[in-house]
Design an enzyme around this catalytic site. Structure first.
Site, PDB file in Angstrom:
ATOM      1  CB  CYS A 197      -5.294  -1.474  -1.836  1.00  0.00           C
ATOM      2  SG  CYS A 197      -6.679  -0.653  -1.037  1.00  0.00           S
ATOM      3  CG  ASN A 205      -0.421  -0.126   2.530  1.00  0.00           C
ATOM      4  OD1 ASN A 205       0.472  -0.932   2.772  1.00  0.00           O
ATOM      5  ND2 ASN A 205      -0.937   0.659   3.461  1.00  0.00           N
ATOM      6  CB  CYS A 218      -8.453  -5.066  -3.557  1.00  0.00           C
ATOM      7  SG  CYS A 218      -7.337  -3.661  -3.263  1.00  0.00           S
ATOM      8  CB  CYS A 255     -10.606  -3.284   0.559  1.00  0.00           C
ATOM      9  SG  CYS A 255      -9.996  -2.558  -0.989  1.00  0.00           S
ATOM     10  CD  GLU A 271      -4.976  -6.249  -1.250  1.00  0.00           C
ATOM     11  OE1 GLU A 271      -5.507  -6.842  -0.300  1.00  0.00           O
ATOM     12  OE2 GLU A 271      -4.697  -5.029  -1.224  1.00  0.00           O
ATOM     13  CD  GLU A 323      -1.433   4.992   4.685  1.00  0.00           C
ATOM     14  OE1 GLU A 323      -2.112   4.074   5.171  1.00  0.00           O
ATOM     15  OE2 GLU A 323      -0.861   5.849   5.391  1.00  0.00           O
TER      16      GLU A 323
END
Length: 160
Positions: free
Chosen positions: A73, A62, A115, A112, A75, A64
């Site tokens: 993310c 990830n 993803c 999530c 993935e 940010e």
């Protein structure tokens, strides 16, 4: 009215040491990727490792950004790297791991919703399932035989 019953299954391992050698290696690579995550705001780092049919392992973590929600993310970072560097090469497996600076993540953390949707596109397009393994930083590991088992009633290009 018709009732639809959905069934899914997963295998639950007590820890990484119970995994097959290939799966353990992939999870170790996800842990390496997690250590390189850029998560100064959430303090929640995620690593992903994709095993391709040609034996190559692609990592994602990830990333940010202070301008939430501009981050991405692990993935999706990884799967888009697969798509950009190895177009047409099938994904066999994906391992995911997550850790927090604020607490010990001792239960499995799956992908999530965004993803899952993104990964489902790859699974549907390649016409073969993608095995998914996921865990926290310690403890149990969940393994599914297909991403679509995590996303029933998926949305795909057939609706467009």
């Amino acid at each position: 009215m018709e009732k639809i019953e959905l069934k899914t299954s997963a295998t639950l391992f007590n820890n990484v040491s119970e995994l097959a050698q290939e799966d353990k290696l992939l999870m170790d690579k996800a842990i390496e990727a997690r250590a390189k995550a850029y998560a100064p705001y959430s303090k929640f780092s995620v690593g992903a490792a994709f095993l391709l049919e040609n034996g190559v392992i692609i990592l994602g973590n990830n990333q940010e950004n202070a301008a939430y929600p501009s981050g991405m993310c692990a993935e999706r970072v990884g799967v888009w790297k697969v798509g950009s560097e190895f177009p047409g090469v099938k994904i066999k497996k994906l391992a995911i791991t997550a850790a927090s600076e604020n607490l010990t993540v001792d239960k499995p953390v799956g992908p999530c919703g965004a993803c899952r949707q993104t990964l489902s596109e790859y699974e549907i397009n390649q016409k073969e399932p993608i095995e998914i393994l996921f865990m926290g930083e310690i403890g149990k590991v969940v393994k599914t035989t297909s991403l679509l088992s995590l996303l029933p009633f998926s949305f795909d290009s057939s609706y467009l």
